[in-house]
Design an enzyme around this catalytic site. Structure first.
Site, short mmCIF file in Angstrom:
data_model
loop_
_atom_site.label_atom_id
_atom_site.label_comp_id
_atom_site.label_asym_id
_atom_site.label_seq_id
_atom_site.Cartn_x
_atom_site.Cartn_y
_atom_site.Cartn_z
N SER A 148 0.83 -1.20 0.00
CA SER A 148 0.00 0.00 0.00
C SER A 148 0.87 1.26 0.00
O SER A 148 1.76 1.41 -0.85
CB SER A 148 -0.94 -0.06 1.20
N ASP A 207 -8.91 -6.25 -4.63
CA ASP A 207 -8.52 -4.97 -4.03
C ASP A 207 -9.16 -3.84 -4.85
O ASP A 207 -8.83 -3.66 -6.02
CB ASP A 207 -6.99 -4.86 -4.05
N HIS A 228 -8.11 -5.06 -0.22
CA HIS A 228 -6.81 -4.43 -0.02
C HIS A 228 -6.02 -5.11 1.11
O HIS A 228 -4.80 -5.24 1.04
CB HIS A 228 -7.04 -2.96 0.31
#
Lengths: 382, 200
Positions: A157, A322, A355
């Site tokens: 991320s 995601d 995610h």
């Protein structure tokens, strides 16, 4: 709490604080005269200092990536699934470094630290830092640790964005950059979600323009809402459905607005817990750092031009469900690397967890991550 | 040394930038990297192959030619585009050939010959879909959905204005077979074609 430590755990670890007395210039034009970085390390640095791996944390992360702080800890570090003896980032082979970034609220200098100019917490006066600033401070930390060149800089991320930034800002100081569930820039939708989170915080009556410490209070409600919104974007529709479905806490509808569905009470619980342990100003700052990240910006939006400077090899991984940073965002990064003729490998991993999948060890994810890092280790003689 | 790799290697110049469509476990790219200092990427969809590539240091991109195409690659961005033993497994081999020569000056294509005498013989005699070293699958589970013969391929190239620069023929074990030179469409099991755009 573990009764005994798992064999693939780095064990009990103690964070260390590094003081920096030389001012650091930040992208916003301000400088921090002095600052601290709190750091954890796992494994041993080898004789030729070639086996160091930097782990970069995401939005709400920190330096405690693996192991336990004490035998009373309920949970290990946030990426314990991937860091440890025999794990993808194998601490038998690598010297692993993880720090809390500047502006954080877990020990490194940030809004809750004392501003030497006023003797009070910085609060909203803490400068807005960028991914580039973080990477700069990480490079200074590497100097301090005697690491000229990372075997790999790894992150998920927002952490993956730092890995990408490293490849551009210090091309000769890393061999590999691993960007997992990441993005080369936020989309309008991403920024919109961040804005909702920030509005939730700043419109809390207890926020007091960020000076809540002066009023001996915390914008708990705002931070809780921010986290609830954020949390939804970390999961997938399917994984939420799987976990909660339409399950009720009691048997029947109550025709009111209390938390009746399990998912409501889960989000409230997560939000409340988060609001007790995380600083609201840090949350604002971290989301802004995300918004601003766009290494292609100064190249007319052409990321492949930005990548002309990079010399390291890249591993990019995305997860099928995601929707915060979709596989398309990773592919955008990969395509720019292909166009720039950088060495890059890419896989989209089928995983139902949205995610958050980058924190969950699915077999294919673990296989790929292990295979790649094994090769990195061989390359640096670790 | 596998004869097909040996042949392909001769056509790749030192430092060439190479794209390998359906790169498998990366054997060819790894070989070209070591022997020819070639750079480039492999495209693959098999998860185990992708993992192997990553472990051996071959740059591999998970990308499906059938569903994702090659739009993400720029015109003339490679010196050579390779496709070994994968043409027969894509949905539109004709379009893939066009794409190969859009991306690179030259293409190298290898595929099994469905007109090899053993396959002809097997079909004629048993009346069942043939199997061989080069085509070891059953009709219902084969990934090879676009089987063709050397003659078919050459006819397609003519139609598309693709010039065949060279053709080499090997057997099912990828070994040279001198007999196949005389009557390739009957005696050759696997062909290696080196193709380019006809100059207009």
């Amino acid at each position: 709490m573990p009764d005994s430590l798992p064999v693939d755990s780095v064990g009990v670890v103690t964070p260390q604080t590094y003081h920096f007395e030389t001012p650091i210039e930040l992208a916003c034009g301000q400088a921090l005269e002095r600052y601290d970085l709190v750091v954890e390390t796992y494994g041993e640095l080898n004789a030729d200092r070639s086996n160091a791996v930097l782990i970069c944390h995401a939005l709400s992360g920190h330096h405690h990536a693996a192991g336990y702080h004490s035998m009373d800890d309920r949970k290990p570090g946030w990426w314990d699934t991937c860091i440890g003896p025999g794990k993808p980032v194998d601490t038998n082979r690598f010297f692993v470094v993880c720090l809390n970034n500047l502006g954080g609220c877990h020990g490194s200098t940030g809004p809750i630290s004392t501003n030497p100019a006023t003797g009070k917490p910085y609060g909203p006066d803490f400068p807005v830092v960028t991914v580039g600033d973080w990477v700069k401070s990480q490079a200074l930390l590497a100097d301090r640790l005697g690491i000229d060149c990372w075997a790999a800089v790894v992150g998920g991320s927002l952490g993956g964005m730092q890995a990408l930034q490293w490849s551009l800002d210090y091309p000769d100081r890393l061999k590999h950059a691993v960007a997992i569930a990441s993005s080369p820039r936020l989309t309008a939708q991403n920024i919109a979600f961040n804005e909702v989170a920030r509005q939730a915080i700043t419109s809390d009556r207890e926020f007091h323009d960020g000076r809540y410490f002066d009023f001996d209070t915390l914008p708990r409600r705002g931070l809780m809402l921010a986290r609830m919104v954020g949390h939804i974007t970390y999961l997938s529709d399917a994984s939420m459905g799987e976990k909660f479905g339409r399950e009720l806490r009691d048997q029947a509808y109550k025709f009111g607005y209390d938390a009746e569905f399990q998912v409501e009470s889960y989000l409230r619980y997560q939000g409340e817990r988060f609001s007790e342990i995380f600083d609201a100003n840090t949350y604002l700052l971290m989301t802004r750092a995300l918004d601003y990240f766009d290494p292609a910006y100064e190249f007319g939006g052409d990321l492949s031009k930005a990548l002309a400077k990079a010399t390291c090899e890249f591993l990019v991984l995305s997860f099928s469900t995601d929707w915060r940073f979709t596989p398309a965002r990773s592919e955008e990064m990969v395509n720019a690397m292909i166009a720039a003729r950088r060495r890059v490998s890419y896989a989209e991993i089928d995983a139902p967890w949205g995610h958050d999948a980058f924190l969950i060890p699915t077999p294919r994810y673990t296989d790929i991550f292990t295979a790649y890092m094994d090769r990195v280790a061989r390359e640096v003689g670790a | 040394m596998r004869a097909d790799l040996e042949i392909i290697q001769q056509w790749v110049k030192p430092g060439h930038h190479v794209l390998d469509l359906g790169c498998g476990d990366g054997t060819l790219l790894d070989y070209l990297k070591r022997e020819r200092n070639a750079s480039g990427f492999g495209l693959e969809i098999n998860p185990d192959h992708i993992t192997t590539c990553m472990n051996r240091g071959v740059s591999v991109i998970e990308q499906n030619l059938d569903t994702q195409g090659l739009d993400n690659f720029e015109d003339n961005s490679f010196d050579i585009v390779l496709m070994t033993q994968a043409l027969q497994a894509v949905r539109r081999p004709d379009k893939v050939l066009d794409e190969m020569l859009r991306l690179g000056d030259e293409g190298i294509v290898t595929f099994p010959n469905f007109a090899h005498w053993r396959l002809r013989w097997g079909l004629a005699l048993s009346g069942r879909m043939p199997e061989s070293d080069a085509l070891p699958y059953k009709w219902y589970n084969t990934p090879n959905i676009r089987l063709c013969t050397f003659k078919d391929f050459e006819a397609l190239c003519r139609e598309k204005g693709i010039r065949i620069k060279s053709r080499r023929v090997v057997d099912g074990q990828h070994q040279n077979n001198w007999l196949a030179r005389f009557w390739p469409n009957l005696l050759g099991e696997i062909a290696i074609y080196r193709i380019t755009r006809e100059k207009t």
